[in-house]
Design a protein around this motif. Structure first.
Motif, short mmCIF file in Angstrom:
data_model
loop_
_atom_site.label_atom_id
_atom_site.label_comp_id
_atom_site.label_asym_id
_atom_site.label_seq_id
_atom_site.Cartn_x
_atom_site.Cartn_y
_atom_site.Cartn_z
N LEU A 163 0.83 -1.21 0.00
CA LEU A 163 0.00 0.00 0.00
C LEU A 163 0.86 1.26 0.00
O LEU A 163 0.52 2.26 -0.64
N GLY A 164 1.97 1.23 0.73
CA GLY A 164 2.87 2.37 0.71
C GLY A 164 3.43 2.62 -0.68
O GLY A 164 3.54 3.77 -1.13
N ARG A 165 3.79 1.55 -1.37
CA ARG A 165 4.30 1.69 -2.75
C ARG A 165 3.21 2.24 -3.65
O ARG A 165 3.48 3.09 -4.52
N MET A 166 1.98 1.78 -3.47
CA MET A 166 0.87 2.27 -4.30
C MET A 166 0.64 3.76 -4.08
O MET A 166 0.45 4.52 -5.04
N ARG A 167 0.63 4.20 -2.82
CA ARG A 167 0.38 5.60 -2.54
C ARG A 167 1.49 6.49 -3.12
O ARG A 167 1.22 7.55 -3.70
N ALA A 168 2.74 6.05 -2.96
CA ALA A 168 3.85 6.83 -3.51
C ALA A 168 3.75 6.91 -5.03
O ALA A 168 4.00 7.96 -5.64
N LEU A 169 3.35 5.81 -5.65
CA LEU A 169 3.23 5.79 -7.11
C LEU A 169 2.05 6.64 -7.57
O LEU A 169 2.14 7.33 -8.59
#
Length: 492
Positions: free
Chosen positions: A252-258
């Motif tokens: 989820l952290g990777r998704m939000r940053a992306l």
């Protein structure tokens, strides 16, 4: 090498809510060769390590201002770097933070049930309840190879040069242009006059290649990320194994940053349903959309699930709206005529522009549910009986053959004192009973419910006003029976 996991007071920070003026501890276990940095709202926190441990720790004194605070965590090795971005919600100490989380969790939980009912389903098949989703299946999807491939693909799309399309860039005097324009690249201005002896316009709109603000590939990618982030929030709040939860937190952290990196409008246009991918990466997006559709994933629009905790009263109001909608859909023998809750991309939304729901019953009766309708002194068929504009939270309009139209009002009130509504809140309810009527002046509201967070039994007064406690995690049977009694009584 596994990715580091940042914890807030020993728990994954996804969906975390902390109280203002409190002190919390962030921590992350890293190998001896790595270093870390934690930045919250632009302020770099000072780390500390206890002797003999490889756990980096940061103490954060939570500000006294509620809202969303950006968290950026960076871990650095000699040969690589890892970065994670998210937001943490700071709740006013006067509000019940746990109730805020419960409202969000219940909204996420009832989304599949609402979508199922809007598609015509009313009851479950066999031993499985209607609209029930499997958290383990969604957790496997979000942490699996298909989602990893999707995120890698979106990262490539975010790095590619933006597509361009021809757009008019403003009008120019044709004679003032430094280079002779290609006639295929300009259009006559509305105020243009023909040049002497040429017939050419003296003013033209020059069409030049410009960055496409609505690159369809990026719009689809952003829409997919929004849906997956909402789905991930719901899964994190379910009962899933600790290891799976930790992996999901990082995904989820990777998704939000992306999602932050995608250069698309904050409010996305509708994701194109008929869309032809033009590259291998865009074909990956199409394949994942089909996969997600088969998984029957459904969630709320990002705007609803990102309401700041300081607006918990508004969140309660929207949660009540979802619950009332689901109760109306359970009315026996009803058929959905129109609805605006389920968007084309299978996300749920609550809007004020159009009725949320219109139901038809076998006796040609129509039931219409509206969210925050504006009843003015000259509106029809219902209007304000004085010079004020009245805007209740929810209105159920009933139109039956050979009968005057009826109006049922429900208003959500988050304010309570020791589990009871204050007297002035009851006065607001009576203003709807007396102040709303039909176009010829007679009153149209005979029953009204005030919904508020409480655990007591409903109380109905002789005036027609009902005080109805409603909370996530508690039974909604009182709401179901109140609606069934008061709606069906007016159509039979």
């Amino acid at each position: 090498m596994s990715e580091p996991v940042l914890l807030l007071d020993g728990m994954p920070p996804v969906g975390a809510v902390v109280l203002e003026r409190s002190v919390v501890e962030w921590s992350c276990e890293l190998p001896a060769t790595a270093t870390a940095q934690l930045v919250i709202d632009g302020v770099t926190l000072e780390p500390f390590l206890r002797p003999g441990e490889h756990i980096w720790r940061w103490r954060w004194s939570v500000p006294s201002i509620a809202g969303e605070y950006t968290v950026r965590f960076t871990a650095t090795w000699p040969d690589r770097q890892f970065e994670w971005c998210d937001v943490v919600q700071v709740a006013p100490s006067l509000l019940d933070a746990q109730q805020y989380v419960s409202l969000l969790a219940d909204l996420a939980a009832i989304a599949p049930a609402l979508a199922h009912a809007l598609h015509g389903g009313r009851f479950g098949a066999g031993s499985v309840g209607y609209g029930v989703s499997d958290p383990a299946a969604f957790a496997a999807l979000l942490t699996g190879s298909a989602t990893r491939r999707l995120l890698t693909t979106i990262e490539r799309l975010a790095r590619r040069p933006r597509r361009q399309r021809l757009q008019a860039g403003g009008w120019h005097e044709l004679g003032a242009l430094r280079e002779r324009p290609d006639p295929a690249r300009w259009r006559p201005a509305a105020s243009a006059a023909p040049l002497p002896n040429t017939g050419w316009p003296d003013r033209v709109w020059v069409v030049t290649p410009q960055t496409d603000p609505l690159d369809r590939g990026l719009v689809v990618a952003a829409s997919l990320l929004d849906r997956l982030i909402n789905l991930g929030r719901w899964v994190v709040l379910r009962d899933v194994p600790h290891a799976t939860r930790a992996t999901l937190v990082m995904v989820l952290g990777r998704m939000r940053a992306l999602r932050i990196r995608l250069d698309v409008p904050a409010r996305l246009p509708p994701s194109p349903s008929a869309w032809t991918p033009q590259s291998a990466d865009e074909r990956v997006l199409t394949a994942y959309r089909r996969l997600l559709r088969r998984q029957l994933g459904v969630g709320w629009t990002p705007e609803l699930l990102s309401i700041p905790v300081r607006d918990v009263a508004r969140l309660y109001e929207l949660w009540c709206t979802a619950r009332v909608t689901l109760s109306l859909l359970r009315l026996g023998g009803s058929e959905v005529l129109t609805q605006t809750l389920l968007a084309a991309d299978s996300t749920l939304q609550i809007t004020t522009e159009h009725p949320l729901l219109a139901l038809a019953l076998p006796n040609n009766t129509t039931i219409t549910l509206r969210y925050q309708p504006r009843y003015t002194p000259d509106s029809t068929p219902f209007r304000s009986l004085d010079d004020r504009v009245r805007v209740p939270d929810l209105a159920i309009e009933i139109a039956a053959p050979n009968r005057s139209p009826n109006l049922i009002i429900l208003d959500a009130k988050y304010r309570s004192e020791a589990g009871e509504l204050p007297a002035y809140v009851l006065d607001e309810g009576y203003s709807y009973l007396a102040g709303l009527g039909r176009e010829y002046g007679e009153r149209a509201v005979s029953v009204l419910a005030l919904l508020f967070p409480g655990h007591n039994a409903p109380i109905t007064y002789a005036s027609g006003l009902t005080v109805l406690p409603l909370l996530p995690g508690a039974s909604c049977d009182h709401l179901d029976s109140w609606l069934r009694h008061n709606v069906l009584d007016r159509i039979t």
